[in-house]
Design a protein around this motif. Structure first.
Motif, PDB file in Angstrom:
ATOM      1  N   LEU A   1       5.838  -6.093   3.529  1.00 17.99           N
ATOM      2  CA  LEU A   1       5.438  -7.502   3.460  1.00 17.99           C
ATOM      3  C   LEU A   1       3.916  -7.662   3.530  1.00 17.99           C
ATOM      4  N   SER A   2       3.263  -6.861   4.332  1.00 16.28           N
ATOM      5  CA  SER A   2       1.793  -6.913   4.407  1.00 16.28           C
ATOM      6  C   SER A   2       1.164  -6.461   3.092  1.00 16.28           C
ATOM      7  N   PHE A   3       1.746  -5.441   2.477  1.00 20.21           N
ATOM      8  CA  PHE A   3       1.266  -4.957   1.183  1.00 20.21           C
ATOM      9  C   PHE A   3       1.386  -6.043   0.124  1.00 20.21           C
ATOM     10  N   ILE A   4       2.554  -6.665   0.032  1.00 17.50           N
ATOM     11  CA  ILE A   4       2.765  -7.743  -0.944  1.00 17.50           C
ATOM     12  C   ILE A   4       1.787  -8.881  -0.686  1.00 17.50           C
ATOM     13  N   THR A   5       1.593  -9.237   0.560  1.00 20.72           N
ATOM     14  CA  THR A   5       0.676 -10.324   0.919  1.00 20.72           C
ATOM     15  C   THR A   5      -0.766  -9.968   0.550  1.00 20.72           C
ATOM     16  N   ARG A   6      -1.165  -8.717   0.774  1.00 21.29           N
ATOM     17  CA  ARG A   6      -2.527  -8.291   0.412  1.00 21.29           C
ATOM     18  C   ARG A   6      -2.762  -8.403  -1.088  1.00 21.29           C
ATOM     19  N   ILE A   7      -1.800  -7.937  -1.874  1.00 24.72           N
ATOM     20  CA  ILE A   7      -1.929  -8.027  -3.329  1.00 24.72           C
ATOM     21  C   ILE A   7      -1.923  -9.497  -3.761  1.00 24.72           C
ATOM     22  N   GLY A   8      -1.094 -10.296  -3.140  1.00 24.75           N
ATOM     23  CA  GLY A   8      -1.095 -11.734  -3.424  1.00 24.75           C
ATOM     24  C   GLY A   8      -2.424 -12.382  -3.079  1.00 24.75           C
ATOM     25  N   GLY A   9      -3.040 -11.927  -2.002  1.00 18.51           N
ATOM     26  CA  GLY A   9      -4.364 -12.446  -1.631  1.00 18.51           C
ATOM     27  C   GLY A   9      -5.392 -12.165  -2.706  1.00 18.51           C
TER      28      GLY A   9
ATOM     29  N   ALA B   1       3.139   0.456  -7.949  1.00 16.01           N
ATOM     30  CA  ALA B   1       3.513  -0.264  -6.735  1.00 16.01           C
ATOM     31  C   ALA B   1       2.741  -1.572  -6.600  1.00 16.01           C
ATOM     32  N   VAL B   2       1.485  -1.576  -7.006  1.00 17.97           N
ATOM     33  CA  VAL B   2       0.661  -2.786  -6.942  1.00 17.97           C
ATOM     34  C   VAL B   2       1.185  -3.823  -7.932  1.00 17.97           C
ATOM     35  N   VAL B   3       1.570  -3.388  -9.118  1.00 13.96           N
ATOM     36  CA  VAL B   3       2.125  -4.309 -10.121  1.00 13.96           C
ATOM     37  C   VAL B   3       3.423  -4.918  -9.588  1.00 13.96           C
ATOM     38  N   ARG B   4       4.274  -4.105  -8.968  1.00 18.23           N
ATOM     39  CA  ARG B   4       5.520  -4.614  -8.387  1.00 18.23           C
ATOM     40  C   ARG B   4       5.228  -5.656  -7.320  1.00 18.23           C
ATOM     41  N   ALA B   5       4.296  -5.359  -6.441  1.00 23.15           N
ATOM     42  CA  ALA B   5       3.952  -6.290  -5.367  1.00 23.15           C
ATOM     43  C   ALA B   5       3.403  -7.602  -5.931  1.00 23.15           C
ATOM     44  N   ALA B   6       2.585  -7.520  -6.967  1.00 18.60           N
ATOM     45  CA  ALA B   6       2.032  -8.733  -7.582  1.00 18.60           C
ATOM     46  C   ALA B   6       3.140  -9.599  -8.176  1.00 18.60           C
ATOM     47  N   LEU B   7       4.109  -8.978  -8.816  1.00 18.39           N
ATOM     48  CA  LEU B   7       5.225  -9.734  -9.392  1.00 18.39           C
ATOM     49  C   LEU B   7       6.048 -10.429  -8.312  1.00 18.39           C
ATOM     50  N   VAL B   8       6.372  -9.714  -7.257  1.00 19.31           N
ATOM     51  CA  VAL B   8       7.150 -10.305  -6.162  1.00 19.31           C
ATOM     52  C   VAL B   8       6.390 -11.485  -5.564  1.00 19.31           C
ATOM     53  N   TYR B   9       5.101 -11.312  -5.351  1.00 15.48           N
ATOM     54  CA  TYR B   9       4.289 -12.385  -4.786  1.00 15.48           C
ATOM     55  C   TYR B   9       4.220 -13.591  -5.726  1.00 15.48           C
TER      56      TYR B   9
END
Length: 194
Positions: free
Chosen positions: A118-126, A145-153
């Motif tokens: 969740l912190s990773f997703i939030t960081r990428i969203g930031g 992994a960063v692309v995945r996190a950006a999509l989820v966010y």
């Protein structure tokens, strides 16, 4: 029109089964060959006003090989995997299967002592939220992994959706809109699988 953020997954630096957490290896020969094959469809993305990349060797190599001259963004670094750094998922699962189960099932879990999902997703969203609000185009080469996190966010999906997104090397996805108002834009030729 709004802002267009196109994320390009970095080319590979090892086979998928040999990938190690927080691995910062440069592109392997297959990765260089894949970039060469995908270049005709990816090079035009370099016309974006702003060009970024993750600070990893393979992201920088991919961006440079495509002629983007990207600026490394520390905020686009991969998830901090703490004590699991340098190990494969299979190695960690063999050593501590309960820790892997906790990590995969709880977005707040960090049995490795690093960054929770969740912190990773939030960081990428930031990072997404701090992009310029004016109309324009951005391209960023990043770890899958960063692309995945950006999509989820961007899609405001539940954090565990992260595990259901498959991002292949040199695939692209475009987010349009503005901070806190993102849409997924799928176009003909926008997604590449190598």
């Amino acid at each position: 029109m709004g802002l267009r953020v196109t994320l390009v997954a970095a080319a590979r630096s090892s086979s998928r089964l040999a990938e190690r957490f927080d691995d910062d290896r440069p592109l392997d020969q297959v990765g260089w060959d894949d970039v060469r094959l995908a270049a005709p469809s990816l090079i035009p993305l370099g016309a974006a006003e702003l060009r970024y990349c993750s600070p990893t060797a393979r992201s920088r190599d991919t961006g440079r090989a495509l002629g983007y001259a990207p600026l490394a963004q520390p905020a686009l670094r991969d998830c901090d995997m703490g004590s699991w750094r340098g190990y494969t998922l299979a190695e960690v699962a063999a050593q501590d299967p309960a820790a892997v189960d906790a990590w995969l099932g709880d977005p707040w879990a960090a049995p490795h002592g690093g960054e929770p999902l969740l912190s990773f997703i939030t960081r990428i969203g930031g990072w997404l939220e701090t992009r310029p609000t004016a109309d324009g185009a951005i391209v960023a080469v990043a770890e899958p992994a960063v692309v995945r996190a950006a999509l989820v966010y961007a899609l405001q999906a539940p954090p565990l959706t992260y595990w259901n997104v498959d991002v292949r090397p040199l695939s692209t996805v475009t987010l349009t809109g503005r901070p806190r108002h993102w849409s997924l834009c799928l176009e003909a030729g926008a997604l590449h699988a190598i």
